[in-house]
Design a protein around this motif. Structure first.
Motif, short mmCIF file in Angstrom:
data_model
loop_
_atom_site.label_atom_id
_atom_site.label_comp_id
_atom_site.label_asym_id
_atom_site.label_seq_id
_atom_site.Cartn_x
_atom_site.Cartn_y
_atom_site.Cartn_z
N ILE A 1 -4.55 -5.13 4.05
CA ILE A 1 -3.61 -3.93 5.35
C ILE A 1 -4.70 -2.81 5.89
CG2 ILE A 1 -3.04 -1.51 3.85
CD1 ILE A 1 -1.13 -3.16 1.82
N MET B 1 -3.93 -8.43 -0.03
CA MET B 1 -3.05 -7.33 -0.06
C MET B 1 -3.96 -6.12 0.88
SD MET B 1 0.29 -6.56 -0.19
CE MET B 1 1.51 -5.17 0.22
N ALA C 1 1.51 -7.48 3.72
CA ALA C 1 0.40 -6.92 3.53
C ALA C 1 0.31 -6.70 5.70
CB ALA C 1 -0.40 -7.13 3.33
N PHE D 1 2.94 -3.65 6.72
CA PHE D 1 2.06 -2.22 6.33
C PHE D 1 0.53 -1.75 7.00
CE2 PHE D 1 4.32 -2.64 2.02
CZ PHE D 1 5.33 -2.69 2.12
N GLY E 1 -0.77 2.83 4.21
CA GLY E 1 -0.48 1.33 3.73
C GLY E 1 -0.79 1.18 2.72
N GLY F 1 0.44 -0.02 -0.76
CA GLY F 1 0.40 -1.11 -0.94
C GLY F 1 -0.03 -1.40 -2.41
#
Length: 406
Positions: A74, A70, A297, A300, A312, A316
């Motif tokens: 990002i 994740m 992700a 984001f 982000g 996240g």
């Protein structure tokens, strides 16, 4: 994948790999304190601590992999956006869907690894950790005697002073329960002015060599049965190690194939059927989760405009932690039998899939601000409305109070 996606694949792989290592190190730091407390009484602290750390690695990898995927995605997309490479790629006709492929490729590799880690390595590692911990707790009294505290090993309780040089200990007090046919018939007291701890080279077991002292045996009716003086004596310090139980007493110690075979609850009667099935569904859901995370992700991490947002990573982390806790809560409900074992877990995964489809479609096929930028603007707008409402209420209250005074 083409040069662009190969470039993204390399960047994302470095970020995700680094985050996996970093997350495992951070997570292990907390457990190391407890491991050191356990191995303080071990005759082989370095070896036992290493075995326990290696056994825990699969467990922490299972936590670190989704988080790293994740955050790594990002971070990669965020850097790609800030350097204007994303704008150039979109201007050249490369779609966001196309640029998501390298992240899906990484997710596929991690999913295969997750099947092995969560399905087999974690259960075996958990059992190995508990086995080593059980063995260490049964071993010697060496370190505890050096601390000058009361220590119980088997049927004996030891106390040794620490005012002697080198390996010397003294004075020494030993209490030992005396049993016959499984029933305690009395106890034996042994005292000595001094002793010395040695370790047998062939077995590694510690031995307490006593100097001159006395031993007393007292029966259950508090009657003195014997009084013995001695010039020297030896007491083995290693307790008789009781073999640890067989693996499988806990559903977390069963491999995924064993959980699947026991889904009807007829092979492992000590494990509840709902508990077994909830654990199985959770493992499968965590693997499926890795294929969904890139579609969340990537949006984001998007940043357009002159004032890019850095929210982000924070969003996240909060999002993924909340999701993990939600899955664990759904598992607990299924294990308790309040809902079917699959319903809560897969219901949450289905809702997450819908959310991912909506947010990715909005980012890839519609014009407008990135999701987090739009969310920040909405929050700012709501804050303005709330302030306006509070100001109106305050003005009305002031007008009412002034009217009463008049």
């Amino acid at each position: 994948m083409g040069r662009l996606n190969t470039y993204l694949f390399k960047k994302a792989s470095i970020a995700i790999g680094g985050l996996v290592v970093f997350a495992c190190c951070v997570l292990l730091l907390e457990r190391l304190l407890r491991i050191f407390e356990v191995v303080t009484t071990s005759t082989k602290p370095a070896s036992d601590a290493s075995n326990m750390i290696v056994s825990l690695l699969p467990y922490y990898l299972g936590i670190a992999v989704p988080m790293a995927l994740m955050l790594g995605t990002i971070i990669t997309v965020d850097r790609f956006s800030r350097s204007s490479e994303l704008t150039a790629a979109l201007g050249a006709g490369v779609s966001l869907t196309h640029m998501t492929r390298p992240f899906l490729a990484i997710a596929t590799i991690l999913a295969v690894g997750s099947i092995l880690i969560e399905g087999w390595l974690q259960p075996l590692g958990r059992y190995q950790y508990r086995t080593v911990e059980n063995t260490v707790k049964q071993t010697s009294f060496t370190a505890a005697l050096r601390e000058g505290t009361f220590t119980t090993v088997g049927s004996r309780t030891f106390f040794g002073g620490t005012d002697k040089p080198d390996a010397g200990i003294g004075p020494i007090f030993i209490y030992e329960a005396v049993s016959e046919n499984g029933q305690q018939t009395g106890f034996r007291l042994t005292t000595a002015k001094e002793g010395e701890l040695i370790v047998r080279e062939e077995t590694g077991a510690p031995v307490l060599q006593l100097g001159s002292g006395r031993a007393y045996q007292i029966l259950d009716n508090n009657r003195l049965s014997g009084d013995l003086g001695f010039g020297g004596s030896s007491i083995a310090g290693a307790a008789t190690v009781v073999p640890f139980r067989a693996r499988g007493n806990d559903e977390r110690e069963l491999t995924s194939s064993e959980l699947f075979k026991n889904r009807k609850g007829d092979l492992r009667t000590e494990i509840d059927r709902n508990t077994n099935n909830a654990a199985l569904h959770l493992r499968i859901a965590r693997t499926a989760l890795l294929f969904i995370l890139p579609f969340i992700a990537v949006p984001f991490g998007l940043n357009y405009g002159r004032n890019p947002s850095s929210a982000g990573i924070f969003v996240g982390v909060v999002f993924l932690v909340s999701l993990q806790k939600g899955l664990e809560f759904a598992q607990s409900l299924g294990a308790a039998g309040k809902i079917p074992p699959w319903l809560g877990i897969w219901g949450l995964i289905a809702a997450l899939t819908i959310f991912a489809a909506i947010i990715f479609r909005k980012s890839a096929f519609k014009m407008g601000q990135p999701p987090l930028t739009s969310f920040a603007q909405w929050v700012s707008h709501m804050q303005g409305r709330i302030r306006s409402i509070l100001k109106q209420v305050r003005d009305r209250l002031r007008g009412t109070m002034e009217g009463r005074r008049v």
